[in-house]
Design an enzyme around this catalytic site. Structure first.
Site, PDB file in Angstrom:
ATOM      1  CD  GLU A  33       2.455  -8.137  -3.516  1.00 16.99           C
ATOM      2  OE1 GLU A  33       3.543  -7.897  -2.929  1.00 16.99           O
ATOM      3  OE2 GLU A  33       1.350  -7.893  -3.030  1.00 16.99           O
ATOM      4  CB  THR A  35       7.043  -3.763  -8.605  1.00 17.63           C
ATOM      5  OG1 THR A  35       6.494  -3.533  -7.308  1.00 17.63           O
ATOM      6  CG2 THR A  35       5.913  -4.052  -9.567  1.00 17.63           C
ATOM      7  N   GLY A 119       4.369 -17.073   7.303  1.00 16.71           N
ATOM      8  CA  GLY A 119       4.204 -17.681   5.980  1.00 16.71           C
ATOM      9  C   GLY A 119       2.895 -17.306   5.309  1.00 16.71           C
ATOM     10  CB  ALA A 120       0.083 -15.489   6.378  1.00 17.11           C
ATOM     11  CB  SER A 123       6.376  -8.730   6.113  1.00 22.23           C
ATOM     12  OG  SER A 123       6.543  -8.600   4.760  1.00 22.23           O
ATOM     13  CB  SER A 125      10.878 -13.056   7.686  1.00 25.60           C
ATOM     14  OG  SER A 125      10.108 -14.069   7.193  1.00 25.60           O
ATOM     15  CD  GLU A 157      14.049 -12.378   4.362  1.00 30.00           C
ATOM     16  OE1 GLU A 157      13.754 -11.704   5.359  1.00 30.00           O
ATOM     17  OE2 GLU A 157      13.416 -13.387   4.012  1.00 30.00           O
ATOM     18  CG  ASP A 169       8.514  -7.852   2.654  1.00 27.32           C
ATOM     19  OD1 ASP A 169       7.719  -7.235   1.927  1.00 27.32           O
ATOM     20  OD2 ASP A 169       8.778  -9.056   2.501  1.00 27.32           O
ATOM     21  CE1 TYR A 218       9.697 -12.583  -3.947  1.00 27.19           C
ATOM     22  CE2 TYR A 218      12.078 -12.787  -4.179  1.00 27.19           C
ATOM     23  CZ  TYR A 218      10.956 -12.018  -3.937  1.00 27.19           C
ATOM     24  OH  TYR A 218      11.095 -10.672  -3.697  1.00 27.19           O
TER      25      TYR A 218
HETATM   26  C1  GLA Z   1       8.059 -10.924  -0.661  1.00 25.09           C
HETATM   27  C2  GLA Z   1       9.410 -10.228  -0.736  1.00 25.09           C
HETATM   28  C3  GLA Z   1       9.251  -8.769  -1.159  1.00 25.09           C
HETATM   29  C4  GLA Z   1       8.417  -8.651  -2.434  1.00 25.09           C
HETATM   30  C5  GLA Z   1       7.136  -9.458  -2.307  1.00 25.09           C
HETATM   31  C6  GLA Z   1       6.362  -9.495  -3.600  1.00 25.09           C
HETATM   32  O1  GLA Z   1       7.290 -10.344   0.359  1.00 25.09           O
HETATM   33  O2  GLA Z   1      10.054 -10.282   0.527  1.00 25.09           O
HETATM   34  O3  GLA Z   1      10.527  -8.185  -1.332  1.00 25.09           O
HETATM   35  O4  GLA Z   1       9.161  -9.027  -3.548  1.00 25.09           O
HETATM   36  O5  GLA Z   1       7.390 -10.791  -1.903  1.00 25.09           O
HETATM   37  O6  GLA Z   1       5.930  -8.236  -3.934  1.00 25.09           O
END
Ligand code: GLA
Length: 378
Positions: A33, A35, A119-120, A123, A125, A157, A169, A218
């Site tokens: 995560e 990374t 938003g959970a 992914s 989006s 995105e 994602d 983020y």
């Molecule tokens: C979101 C981002 C990903 C990744 C994660 C964290 O999902 O879209 O690219 O950075 O957060 O691992």
């Protein structure tokens, strides 16, 4: 929504049956995560929750898109996308990115629906972006190269929607495999399919909380990770090791140091996790997932009270090998690795204990690894 009902929804809106159906999955990240933005390693799987689109190509470049779940629609010229707020920014962004790449776009009429919670941390989006890219590809007879499409959707995105996310994602949404997770090298985008350990299930633990605007947090983490790389004298943190961090870490600001320690240790955990999965070692994978959570909570500081409570309760429940927050963090979902024969008892106990501890309504469900974006059959 079943393919049948999706077809019926299209017909009731446009008066004729749709020409074809496409889909793109959400994902859950098992480990790795925060990374991907520093060229590191991730280990997600595409899940059996997805965005589904019914469409018919048009002769012109007009896109008429109905969001069934939101009771909303948008019509635009694919060759002249403009900035929008909310869900409509995705189709416009994908059209923009496809055109940037030199693809000639044809319009389509479509309805879409999805069961990836928004938003959970699963992914939704990226699922929408890839489903729309697939719809454009079907309508305009564009070549479908999953990795190229993932890169393109990420560009939509980043540059159109304005979130500085990494490639994870979109890549898993495009390249996911049935029954397996993918270890992804976010530098060269190579992937290796690894099996879920025998006798276990991956369970999503939705805390019932949703993140608000996390874009700023983020992006702040991204800036700290970049600062750490500069301080350590490497191009990106992917190139740093624990030894380097020990040798040169003192020069870093203490917060930046902890951010770096998360990323460097997390990359190492992904390698260990992939090894464990290759030999079907659920105990080791679970232990690594739990260690990842601690690192995200204490060093990267992207967990939150609901996520921490859920992980703590899950770890003490029957059959649990390990649990962690998943996705960008702050709220949303956790993921647990659970012994298959204990899943029912696990779900019942965690649900009850979490609800009484927090008052939030949780949703716990096992998921299966599914294939990346493509045609929807049935
Ligand atoms: C979101 C981002 C990903 C990744 C994660 C964290 O999902 O879209 O690219 O950075 O957060 O691992």
């Amino acid at each position: 929504m079943t393919p049948e009902r999706l077809r019926a929804a299209f017909e009731s809106r446009f008066g004729v049956p749709p020409d074809r159906l496409v889909r793109a999955p959400g994902r859950v990240n098992l480990i790795g995560e925060h990374t991907d933005t520093s060229d590191g390693f991730v280990l997600p799987m595409a899940i059996d929750r997805e965005v589904r689109v019914a469409l018919s190509p048009r002769e012109d470049a007009t896109v008429r898109l109905v969001a069934l779940d939101l009771d909303d629609e948008d019509t635009f010229d694919a060759t002249a996308p403009h900035r929008k707020n909310g869900w409509a920014s995705y189709p416009h962004g994908v059209a923009w990115a496809l055109a940037e790449e030199g693809h000639a776009l044809r319009g389509f009429d479509a309805v879409f629906t999805g069961d990836v919670p928004r938003g959970a941390g699963l992914s939704s989006s990226a699922a929408l972006e890839l489903a729309l890219a697939r719809a454009f590809a079907e309508a305009g007879d564009l070549p479908w190269d999953p990795k190229a499409m993932a890169v393109l959707c990420r560009r939509a995105e980043n540059a159109w929607v304005g979130v500085a996310s990494g490639i994870m994602d979109q890549l898993i949404g495009a390249c996911g495999e049935e029954g397996r997770a993918l270890r992804i090298d976010c530098r060269d985008l190579s992937t290796e399919a690894v099996p879920i350990p025998d006798g276990t299930r991956v369970v999503i633990l939705d805390t019932g909380t949703r993140r608000g605007l996390v874009g700023s947090a983020y992006n702040e983490r991204r800036a700290q990770v970049d600062a750490a790389a500069r301080g350590l004298g490497v191009a990106v943190l992917r190139d740093a090791t624990m030894d380097l961090l020990r040798d040169r870490g003192e020069a870093l600001d203490p917060t930046v140091y902890r951010r770096a320690r998360h990323v460097v240790s997390e990359n190492a955990r992904v390698h260990e996790a992939a090894d464990a999965m290759r030999r079907s070692d659920a105990a080791t994978l679970g232990r690594l997932m739990s260690a990842s959570h601690v690192s995200l909570r204490d060093d990267f500081e992207v967990s939150g009270p609901a996520l921490d409570t859920m992980v703590q309760i899950a770890r003490a429940a029957p059959g649990c090998h390990g649990a962690r927050m998943t996705g960008a963090g702050f709220a949303g979902c956790c993921v647990a690795l659970v012994a298959e024969d204990a899943v029912d008892a696990f779900v019942t106990e965690v649900d009850a204990r979490y609800c009484s501890a927090t008052g939030h309504e949780s949703a716990l469900y096992p998921v299966r690894a599914s294939a990346g974006a493509g045609p929807l059959t049935g």
